[in-house]
Design a protein around this motif. Structure first.
Motif, PDB file in Angstrom:
ATOM      1  N   LEU A 154      -1.752   3.336   3.219  1.00  0.00           N
ATOM      2  CA  LEU A 154      -0.639   4.176   2.787  1.00  0.00           C
ATOM      3  C   LEU A 154       0.477   4.192   3.836  1.00  0.00           C
ATOM      4  O   LEU A 154       1.659   4.071   3.500  1.00  0.00           O
ATOM      5  CB  LEU A 154      -1.111   5.604   2.507  1.00  0.00           C
ATOM      6  CG  LEU A 154      -0.030   6.545   1.984  1.00  0.00           C
ATOM      7  CD1 LEU A 154       0.310   6.225   0.539  1.00  0.00           C
ATOM      8  CD2 LEU A 154      -0.475   7.992   2.115  1.00  0.00           C
ATOM      9  N   VAL A 155       0.114   4.309   5.106  1.00  0.00           N
ATOM     10  CA  VAL A 155       1.111   4.306   6.181  1.00  0.00           C
ATOM     11  C   VAL A 155       1.843   2.960   6.205  1.00  0.00           C
ATOM     12  O   VAL A 155       3.071   2.907   6.325  1.00  0.00           O
ATOM     13  CB  VAL A 155       0.470   4.624   7.551  1.00  0.00           C
ATOM     14  CG1 VAL A 155       1.455   4.384   8.689  1.00  0.00           C
ATOM     15  CG2 VAL A 155      -0.039   6.056   7.577  1.00  0.00           C
ATOM     16  N   ARG A 156       1.107   1.871   6.055  1.00  0.00           N
ATOM     17  CA  ARG A 156       1.706   0.538   6.035  1.00  0.00           C
ATOM     18  C   ARG A 156       2.707   0.424   4.883  1.00  0.00           C
ATOM     19  O   ARG A 156       3.828  -0.061   5.057  1.00  0.00           O
ATOM     20  CB  ARG A 156       0.622  -0.530   5.907  1.00  0.00           C
ATOM     21  CG  ARG A 156       1.120  -1.944   6.025  1.00  0.00           C
ATOM     22  CD  ARG A 156       0.004  -3.004   5.925  1.00  0.00           C
ATOM     23  NE  ARG A 156      -1.283  -2.617   6.441  1.00  0.00           N
ATOM     24  CZ  ARG A 156      -2.362  -2.397   5.684  1.00  0.00           C
ATOM     25  NH1 ARG A 156      -2.312  -2.526   4.375  1.00  0.00           N
ATOM     26  NH2 ARG A 156      -3.507  -2.047   6.238  1.00  0.00           N
ATOM     27  N   THR A 157       2.322   0.896   3.712  1.00  0.00           N
ATOM     28  CA  THR A 157       3.217   0.843   2.551  1.00  0.00           C
ATOM     29  C   THR A 157       4.448   1.716   2.776  1.00  0.00           C
ATOM     30  O   THR A 157       5.569   1.318   2.455  1.00  0.00           O
ATOM     31  CB  THR A 157       2.473   1.289   1.277  1.00  0.00           C
ATOM     32  OG1 THR A 157       1.329   0.463   1.089  1.00  0.00           O
ATOM     33  CG2 THR A 157       3.363   1.184   0.052  1.00  0.00           C
ATOM     34  N   LEU A 189       5.876   2.521   5.626  1.00  0.00           N
ATOM     35  CA  LEU A 189       6.763   1.833   6.577  1.00  0.00           C
ATOM     36  C   LEU A 189       7.465   0.643   5.922  1.00  0.00           C
ATOM     37  O   LEU A 189       8.659   0.418   6.145  1.00  0.00           O
ATOM     38  CB  LEU A 189       5.974   1.382   7.806  1.00  0.00           C
ATOM     39  CG  LEU A 189       5.446   2.514   8.688  1.00  0.00           C
ATOM     40  CD1 LEU A 189       4.517   1.955   9.766  1.00  0.00           C
ATOM     41  CD2 LEU A 189       6.584   3.296   9.298  1.00  0.00           C
ATOM     42  N   GLU A 190       6.745  -0.092   5.109  1.00  0.00           N
ATOM     43  CA  GLU A 190       7.331  -1.242   4.414  1.00  0.00           C
ATOM     44  C   GLU A 190       8.445  -0.784   3.469  1.00  0.00           C
ATOM     45  O   GLU A 190       9.528  -1.360   3.435  1.00  0.00           O
ATOM     46  CB  GLU A 190       6.239  -1.968   3.624  1.00  0.00           C
ATOM     47  CG  GLU A 190       6.723  -3.139   2.812  1.00  0.00           C
ATOM     48  CD  GLU A 190       5.611  -3.722   1.954  1.00  0.00           C
ATOM     49  OE1 GLU A 190       5.920  -4.176   0.839  1.00  0.00           O
ATOM     50  OE2 GLU A 190       4.439  -3.719   2.385  1.00  0.00           O
ATOM     51  N   TYR A 191       8.196   0.274   2.706  1.00  0.00           N
ATOM     52  CA  TYR A 191       9.182   0.763   1.745  1.00  0.00           C
ATOM     53  C   TYR A 191      10.391   1.394   2.424  1.00  0.00           C
ATOM     54  O   TYR A 191      11.488   1.393   1.869  1.00  0.00           O
ATOM     55  CB  TYR A 191       8.561   1.781   0.795  1.00  0.00           C
ATOM     56  CG  TYR A 191       7.640   1.167  -0.249  1.00  0.00           C
ATOM     57  CD1 TYR A 191       7.456  -0.204  -0.351  1.00  0.00           C
ATOM     58  CD2 TYR A 191       6.955   1.975  -1.134  1.00  0.00           C
ATOM     59  CE1 TYR A 191       6.608  -0.748  -1.305  1.00  0.00           C
ATOM     60  CE2 TYR A 191       6.117   1.439  -2.093  1.00  0.00           C
ATOM     61  CZ  TYR A 191       5.944   0.087  -2.177  1.00  0.00           C
ATOM     62  OH  TYR A 191       5.110  -0.444  -3.124  1.00  0.00           O
ATOM     63  N   SER A 192      10.212   1.935   3.622  1.00  0.00           N
ATOM     64  CA  SER A 192      11.335   2.600   4.303  1.00  0.00           C
ATOM     65  C   SER A 192      12.436   1.607   4.680  1.00  0.00           C
ATOM     66  O   SER A 192      13.575   2.012   4.910  1.00  0.00           O
ATOM     67  CB  SER A 192      10.849   3.369   5.526  1.00  0.00           C
ATOM     68  OG  SER A 192      10.416   2.482   6.535  1.00  0.00           O
ATOM     69  N   ASP A 193      12.111   0.328   4.723  1.00  0.00           N
ATOM     70  CA  ASP A 193      13.104  -0.698   5.042  1.00  0.00           C
ATOM     71  C   ASP A 193      13.753  -1.310   3.796  1.00  0.00           C
ATOM     72  O   ASP A 193      14.653  -2.132   3.919  1.00  0.00           O
ATOM     73  CB  ASP A 193      12.461  -1.832   5.850  1.00  0.00           C
ATOM     74  CG  ASP A 193      12.203  -1.438   7.286  1.00  0.00           C
ATOM     75  OD1 ASP A 193      12.825  -0.472   7.761  1.00  0.00           O
ATOM     76  OD2 ASP A 193      11.376  -2.103   7.940  1.00  0.00           O
ATOM     77  N   LYS A 194      13.277  -0.930   2.619  1.00  0.00           N
ATOM     78  CA  LYS A 194      13.779  -1.553   1.395  1.00  0.00           C
ATOM     79  C   LYS A 194      14.833  -0.671   0.733  1.00  0.00           C
ATOM     80  O   LYS A 194      14.763   0.551   0.793  1.00  0.00           O
ATOM     81  CB  LYS A 194      12.633  -1.787   0.411  1.00  0.00           C
ATOM     82  CG  LYS A 194      11.669  -2.844   0.883  1.00  0.00           C
ATOM     83  CD  LYS A 194      10.663  -3.172  -0.181  1.00  0.00           C
ATOM     84  CE  LYS A 194       9.802  -4.335   0.280  1.00  0.00           C
ATOM     85  NZ  LYS A 194       8.992  -4.844  -0.792  1.00  0.00           N
ATOM     86  N   LYS A 195      15.770  -1.337   0.092  1.00  0.00           N
ATOM     87  CA  LYS A 195      16.815  -0.629  -0.651  1.00  0.00           C
ATOM     88  C   LYS A 195      16.271  -0.119  -1.985  1.00  0.00           C
ATOM     89  O   LYS A 195      16.627   0.964  -2.446  1.00  0.00           O
ATOM     90  CB  LYS A 195      17.990  -1.570  -0.886  1.00  0.00           C
ATOM     91  CG  LYS A 195      19.165  -0.945  -1.569  1.00  0.00           C
ATOM     92  CD  LYS A 195      20.305  -1.940  -1.690  1.00  0.00           C
ATOM     93  CE  LYS A 195      20.846  -1.899  -3.086  1.00  0.00           C
ATOM     94  NZ  LYS A 195      21.821  -2.894  -3.367  1.00  0.00           N
TER      95      LYS A 195
END
Length: 185
Positions: free
Chosen positions: A37-40, A42-48
């Protein structure tokens, strides 16, 4: 795109509890689900933007972790209209999560024995209508206070920035039988 600090503390405390009780299997499982969940996040926080499909998968991960420590597991159901392809519709990341989090934190005291959250997605006119409904205790405004959830105000700001021609604000309907959130995209 921040995770609630209380959520982080509670998850880590639960993992610590499993370790102290020498329940290695549950500690490892919980840690693996939490790290995913943390990985997801962090990944989503960089996406528009992400697809609604990805957002729903994220919500399922989040609810699964909450259910690992919940007294009464929360049933999560999806009701998606047949004419909607959730793999094609894009939204800002973590748009729906604050509403699910609010329901879990505020709507389900131990007296709610079968907590449920339903996510409904349908077309209405030229918009996509997303409805989140819980069967909790509803939202009671404390006397003399005006409080707006930080998560909800962030979602409204993000919608305002990304959906300039959108005319309808987030609608919140509540009673002692639950709360309903309606978002138009």
């Amino acid at each position: 795109s921040q995770m609630n600090s209380h959520f982080l503390f509670n998850v880590l405390s639960s993992i610590q509890y499993f370790i102290i009780c020498k329940d290695v299997d549950n500690a490892l499982y919980y840690l693996e689900r939490f790290s995913a969940l943390v990985r997801t996040t962090l990944e989503y926080s960089d996406k528009k933007d992400i697809t609604i499909y990805d957002e729903i998968a994220y919500l399922k991960q989040y609810i699964e972790i909450e259910n690992l420590r919940a007294e009464h597991a929360i049933a999560f159901t999806e009701n998606i209209a047949e004419d909607i392809d959730v793999t094609q519709i894009k939204i800002v990341p973590l748009l729906l999560q604050p509403f699910i989090e609010n329901a879990i934190i505020h709507a389900f005291p131990p007296s709610v024995l079968k907590p449920e959250i339903e996510l409904k997605i349908e077309k209405e006119d030229q918009s996509i209508k997303i409805t989140i409904t819980d069967n909790g205790i509803g939202y009671q405004q404390k006397t003399g206070t005006v409080h707006q959830s930080k998560g909800i105000s962030i979602v409204q700001t993000r919608l305002d920035l990304t959906q300039k021609k959108l005319q309808k604000p987030i609608q919140i309907n509540t009673s002692n039988k639950g709360t309903q959130i309606i978002i138009y995209l």
